[in-house]
Design a protein around this motif. Structure first.
Motif, PDB file in Angstrom:
ATOM      1  N   GLY A  10      -6.404   9.127   2.128  1.00  0.00           N
ATOM      2  CA  GLY A  10      -6.150   9.402   3.555  1.00  0.00           C
ATOM      3  C   GLY A  10      -4.557   9.596   3.752  1.00  0.00           C
ATOM      4  N   VAL A  11      -3.972   9.669   2.736  1.00  0.00           N
ATOM      5  CA  VAL A  11      -2.417   9.999   2.617  1.00  0.00           C
ATOM      6  C   VAL A  11      -1.921  11.436   2.419  1.00  0.00           C
ATOM      7  N   ASP A  12      -1.370  12.120   3.495  1.00  0.00           N
ATOM      8  CA  ASP A  12      -0.748  13.411   3.165  1.00  0.00           C
ATOM      9  C   ASP A  12      -0.059  13.438   1.965  1.00  0.00           C
ATOM     10  N   LEU A  45       1.756   2.043  -9.051  1.00  0.00           N
ATOM     11  CA  LEU A  45       1.957   0.832  -8.821  1.00  0.00           C
ATOM     12  C   LEU A  45       3.565   0.558  -8.678  1.00  0.00           C
ATOM     13  N   ALA A  46       4.325   1.582  -9.347  1.00  0.00           N
ATOM     14  CA  ALA A  46       5.838   1.572  -9.292  1.00  0.00           C
ATOM     15  C   ALA A  46       6.240   1.912  -7.833  1.00  0.00           C
ATOM     16  N   VAL A  47       5.594   2.969  -7.411  1.00  0.00           N
ATOM     17  CA  VAL A  47       5.928   3.497  -6.158  1.00  0.00           C
ATOM     18  C   VAL A  47       5.563   2.107  -4.998  1.00  0.00           C
ATOM     19  N   MET A  48       4.549   1.442  -5.333  1.00  0.00           N
ATOM     20  CA  MET A  48       4.165   0.417  -4.500  1.00  0.00           C
ATOM     21  C   MET A  48       5.294  -0.634  -4.554  1.00  0.00           C
ATOM     22  N   ALA A  49       5.999  -0.926  -5.744  1.00  0.00           N
ATOM     23  CA  ALA A  49       7.120  -1.639  -6.157  1.00  0.00           C
ATOM     24  C   ALA A  49       8.456  -1.323  -5.399  1.00  0.00           C
ATOM     25  N   GLY A  50       8.570  -0.023  -4.998  1.00  0.00           N
ATOM     26  CA  GLY A  50       9.708   0.293  -4.136  1.00  0.00           C
ATOM     27  C   GLY A  50      10.302   1.832  -4.592  1.00  0.00           C
ATOM     28  N   ARG A  85       0.889  -1.224   0.000  1.00  0.00           N
ATOM     29  CA  ARG A  85       0.143  -0.177   0.166  1.00  0.00           C
ATOM     30  C   ARG A  85       0.861   1.287   0.095  1.00  0.00           C
ATOM     31  N   ILE A  86       0.293   2.249  -0.343  1.00  0.00           N
ATOM     32  CA  ILE A  86       1.157   3.501  -0.577  1.00  0.00           C
ATOM     33  C   ILE A  86       0.686   4.362   0.744  1.00  0.00           C
ATOM     34  N   THR A  87       1.627   4.226   1.570  1.00  0.00           N
ATOM     35  CA  THR A  87       1.224   4.979   2.931  1.00  0.00           C
ATOM     36  C   THR A  87       1.684   6.366   3.420  1.00  0.00           C
ATOM     37  N   LYS A  88       2.689   6.876   2.444  1.00  0.00           N
ATOM     38  CA  LYS A  88       3.220   8.147   2.555  1.00  0.00           C
ATOM     39  C   LYS A  88       3.626   8.769   1.118  1.00  0.00           C
ATOM     40  N   ALA A  89       3.769   9.968   0.984  1.00  0.00           N
ATOM     41  CA  ALA A  89       4.017  10.618  -0.337  1.00  0.00           C
ATOM     42  C   ALA A  89       5.232  10.215  -0.670  1.00  0.00           C
ATOM     43  N   PRO A  90       5.599  10.092  -2.141  1.00  0.00           N
ATOM     44  CA  PRO A  90       7.210  10.080  -2.428  1.00  0.00           C
ATOM     45  C   PRO A  90       7.695  11.390  -2.402  1.00  0.00           C
TER      46      PRO A  90
END
Ligand code: KIV
Ligand code: ZN
Length: 562
Positions: A294-296, A258-263, A26-31
């Motif tokens: 719900g992510v800043d 998806l790529a952020v989820m991938a790392g 899951r993405i839990t914080k902004a990149p």
């Protein structure tokens, strides 16, 4: 018809992954965000931004909260060079913002880039060279070793010059351009060779930017490529993996998510997706997608119309009316059932004082991006009665009784069908006034007096209220004088005594209008004639009895017209 030759295309190869972890993430914080509006976005405009427009755009990007902004390709464009000088010399770069400049891995361009950066506090020197199978073959006609040498030589020169300058605020980014069209092991090999030169550390990381220079596959394949790269790159904690997706298939946002989820740690993109061909990844959409989960997002789009205004003035581009979160029409419902559901959702939310957003058909609260509820419902011939009632309540304070909704809804529908287009809230209000409030023909109330009798013994036999007045029908004045259980009862008895076809009261309701110094009462009355025809009348007055009597006359007139 000519058949489209799909056989001339081949599918993107699948990525071999021992385990594929990103689907469970899951993405839990902004990149880390990097705006490339002033470089990639600007390069793609038919008329590039002038210095003033660039400055406006730069200030906007800072206001939104970008901490990394690619401001140009100074070695390739004199305008970009000059703009960079203005930013540095006029001290326009906030201390917490790092500017980024692009250069090809070629000696004279690298040298010129450093000239442009003279005196800068914080900067990222972003060097790239194309490494893909296709580019090696058709553009450069070079072997892998020759392409690697371009990257190594370029990186060595960048490192050498920056060592000489010895500015601790200068960091490095390398892009194996057209990464998604490159064999993964080769992209990794070139990146490792570049890392060997920069010797990144945990404290001073190298940005490895892995571009989908042309979007060539479904988003899951980009995610696979990024996961593979993250798992195979040496000293992972000394590099920041950055994304730079173009939107050729229309899925750059999905691919980047998806790529952020991938790392991936970092994302490059532009406002509203401006950029080469179909554009770059749209940061507004990706950031607000995070927000809606719900992510800043760590970017401020609380006044999206202002962002749009500055963007359109600077770029000359427009924002599509259906653009996610920002388009003119995205908080508007045309369908009646949607309007009804939104109406109920907004009402419940208010009643329950909900803190968690949950209104059907509105993925976010329009107010969160500076948009308003007023524009949510527009009425066309497909809209339901609920939408019309919502407008009357929300925009004008008239809470039409439920039984009246179909009647007024039909009146509006007839107008919209005739117009063949949507109708404004103002027009609905005008029709309401003409139809209910201003009707004075054929019946017109010339004079009215309401007398309350306090004698209860008398009241029991003959009624408490006396109504006296003159009701004009066409050119004929008719005198009314009648007692009743209240003003409406007395008035109805009075008019039934003088009109040719008697009417009966079928419903009555009233409310105060909110706002204003003296409160106005609104009365809704429905009458039925002897043929069984029934319709509503509406009256307003500071006196509730008068409002009701006006509503009776309004209904009487409407019955007469049929
Ligand atoms: O799309 C791309 O690959 C680029 C690089 C220069 C990063 O814009
Ligand atoms: Zn690009």
């Amino acid at each position: 018809m000519k058949k489209m030759n799909f056989k001339s295309y081949v599918p993107a190869p699948a990525v071999e992954l021992e385990s594929r972890d990103w689907p469970d993430k899951r993405i839990t914080k902004a990149p880390y965000w990097c705006s490339v509006d002033l470089r990639d976005g600007n390069q793609a405009l038919d008329i590039p931004m002038n210095p003033e427009q660039k400055k406006e755009m730069f200030l906007l990007l800072c206001d939104i909260g970008f901490k990394e902004i690619e401001v140009g390709f100074p070695s390739a464009s004199q305008t970009d060079f000059d703009f960079l000088r203005v930013l540095i010399d006029e001290k326009l770069i906030p201390d917490d913002v790092t500017i980024q400049v692009l250069t090809q891995a070629r000696e004279h361009l690298i040298r010129r880039t450093f000239e442009a950066l003279d005196g800068v506090k914080n900067a990222i020197v972003h060097m790239y060279n194309s490494v893909s199978v296709l580019q090696r073959d058709v553009v450069f006609n070079m072997s892998k070793a020759e392409i690697t040498k371009i990257a190594v030589d370029g990186a060595s020169l960048v490192k050498k010059i920056s060592d000489e300058i010895n500015n601790p605020g200068i960091r490095f980014e390398y892009s194996p351009e057209s990464f998604t069209g490159t064999e993964l092991d080769y992209a990794l090999e070139v990146s490792h060779r570049v890392m060997d030169i920069f010797q990144p550390t945990k404290e001073k990381k190298l940005i490895l930017n892995l571009p989908a220079t042309v979007e060539m596959s479904t988003p899951n394949i980009y995610a696979d490529q990024i996961e593979w790269f993250c798992k195979h790159v040496r000293n992972r904690d000394t590099v920041l993996i950055s994304l730079h997706a173009h939107n050729d298939r229309g899925t750059a946002v999905a691919a980047s998510e998806l790529a952020v989820m991938a790392g991936a740690d970092r994302v490059e993109g532009t406002l509203f997706g401006n950029g080469e061909r179909t554009g770059n990844m749209d940061i507004v959409t990706m950031a607000l997608n995070l927000f809606s989960q719900g992510v800043d997002p760590e970017l401020d789009f609380s006044d999206i119309d202002h962002v749009k205004k500055v963007y359109t003035a600077a770029t000359g581009m427009s924002v599509h009316p259906r653009h996610p979160y920002a388009g003119e029409l995205v908080y508007t419902a045309f369908s009646g059932s949607h309007q009804d559901a939104i109406n109920k959702g907004l009402k419940k939310r208010k009643e329950r004082r909900d803190t968690i957003w949950g209104v059907p058909y509105l993925p976010i609260n329009p107010e969160d991006v500076g948009r308003t509820y007023q524009s949510i419902i527009r009425i066309n011939s497909q809209s339901g009665k609920g939408g019309v009632a919502y407008i009357m309540a929300n925009d004008y304070g008239y809470n039409l009784p439920k039984k009246m909704h179909p009647e007024f809804g039909k009146i509006i529908q007839r107008v919209t069908e005739k117009l063949g287009s949507e109708i404004s809230s103002r027009k609905i209000w005008e029709i309401f006034q003409e139809e209910y409030l201003k009707r004075q023909t054929p019946y017109e109330l010339k004079h009215i007096k309401i007398l309350m009798d306090a004698d209860s013994a008398h009241a029991a036999s003959e009624g408490l209220t006396t109504v006296e007045g003159i009701l004009r029908y066409g050119v004929k004045d008719m005198e009314i004088s009648m007692k009743g259980n209240g003003p409406i009862d007395a008035f109805l008895k009075g008019i039934n005594a003088v009109i040719s076809s008697p009417v009966t009261l079928t419903s009555y309701s009233e409310h105060d209008m909110a706002g204003g110094s003296d409160s106005t009462a609104v009365s809704y009355i429905s009458l039925k004639n002897k043929d069984g025809m029934e319709c509503y009348g509406v009256g307003t007055d500071s006196n509730i009895s008068m409002a009701s009597i006006k509503a009776v006359v309004s209904a009487l007139n409407r019955l007469e017209v049929g």
